[in-house]
Design a protein around this motif. Structure first.
Motif: not given
Length: 379
Positions: A130-136, A147-153, A183-189
């Protein structure tokens, strides 16, 4: 750096149309492929053998009463797996199959349901995230329809992203690494949530910094190779220690560097050298192309044919012909935990490609395709 926007604006594609290939034959209940040299993961048999297919699987059944296909001394290999493509139309399954690709691993078509619509008996099998995880603010975040609702800030959003993908039924999780984040913390999560859910994580990584971030977070698979500098020994050793694997997409990286006017030495000194260092360290290399038809990125590797271009570039980078073939068969299957294919063994899917010449003696012989079977269905 003049390459940054072009190189990072990669490879997020959108919806898929349901125009399935029309040339597929009905699967025979039983088929015997005779007079072939059979690949065992190391070499092709010196003597001619027979492979029997029953119900779409490799079987030990007797040849008696089975319709036969005379391989005429050809070379029977497992069907090829393209470990990185963007299947925005089911019509792309036709060239994939024509070039011996029996499994296509999508890396960013959304919604996932549109990819699932391409699955059909005898057509190249497809999987995706499906969509790749990314940030605004990332290079892909502003693409039409993303799908902007899927941003991972943050970490909480990352966990929710994984949960949504699990509900969708995706095969693995893709994350797009970008200077904007995550960021590193979000990627690790994200990685932690995916692993708890039993999902692999594939990271888009085109710079040394991306590789270091992905290595620290212990993603499972790194796709692409750095183009800004060669990987340093510490990063290579960390990748090896983590048990991570790589899908280098050399043809895509070389094409982008060429098309964006990068210095001529960037491909050899940075991309090819990074792959060479990982391969020499014993890091498994799966083969992928980044085949796509997106008009907004600087390179569009053609579906099917580009896999064979990738084979040749891998050999030029020092990968043995055996490991090139395994990278598109057994290594790709084990990398993505698709355990029912990638080898010609009893009980495995009858995903097969019959070649007219031995690719281990000359990798360009991978193009000498005579016939293809997908789960026992011949084209």
């Amino acid at each position: 750096m003049l390459l940054s926007s072009a190189l990072i604006t990669l490879w997020a594609l959108t919806t898929t149309a349901c125009d399935l290939p029309a040339h597929i034959q009905r699967r025979a209940d039983k088929t015997a492929i005779t007079n072939v040299h059979v690949y065992d993961g190391t070499q092709f048999s010196t003597d001619l053998k027979t492979v029997v297919i029953v119900g779409g699987l490799i079987s030990s059944a007797a040849v008696t009463d089975a319709p036969t296909v005379d391989g005429q001394g050809g070379y029977l290999a497992p069907g090829f797996i393209d470990s990185h493509c963007h299947l925005t139309s089911c019509s792309f399954l036709t060239p994939l199959r024509q070039y011996g690709i029996t499994t296509g691993l999508d890396m960013g078509t959304f919604p996932y349901s549109s990819l699932k619509a391409c699955r059909a008996n005898g057509a190249t099998d497809v999987r995706g995230p499906g969509p790749a995880a990314t940030v605004n603010g990332s290079a892909i975040s502003g693409l039409p329809g993303y799908p902007t609702s899927d941003f991972i800030p943050n970490s909480s959003a990352a966990a929710k992203f994984v949960a949504k993908r699990v509900v969708d039924g995706v095969d693995y999780i893709k994350v797009f690494l970008d200077p904007a984040g995550p960021d590193a913390q979000t990627l690790s999560a994200l990685v932690s949530a995916a692993h708890i859910a039993g999902k692999l994580v594939i990271a888009h990584a085109t710079t040394v910094a991306d590789y270091q971030k992905a290595t620290a977070a212990k993603v499972d698979i790194l796709t692409h190779v750095p183009v800004d500098a060669p990987l340093d020994a510490a990063t290579v050793n960390a990748i090896k220690s983590n048990g991570q694997r790589v899908v280098p997409t050399l043809f895509m990286m070389k094409s982008i560097l060429t098309n964006t006017g990068a210095p001529p030495n960037f491909y050899v000194q940075n991309a090819q050298e990074s792959l060479s260092r990982m391969y020499k360290a014993g890091i498994p290399v799966a083969t992928g192309t980044d085949a796509n038809n997106n008009p907004f990125i600087p390179a569009n590797p053609p579906f099917g044919e580009s896999l064979h271009e990738e084979f040749e570039l891998l050999v030029q980078a020092g990968v043995s012909t055996k490991d090139v073939i395994n990278g598109a068969t057994s290594i790709a299957a084990s990398t993505f935990r698709i355990n029912d294919r990638g080898a010609i063994k009893l009980g495995q899917r009858a995903d097969l490609v019959l070649l007219g010449a031995n690719p281990l003696t000359d990798i360009t012989n991978s193009r000498s395709i005579k016939k293809v079977w997908v789960q026992g269905v011949s084209s």
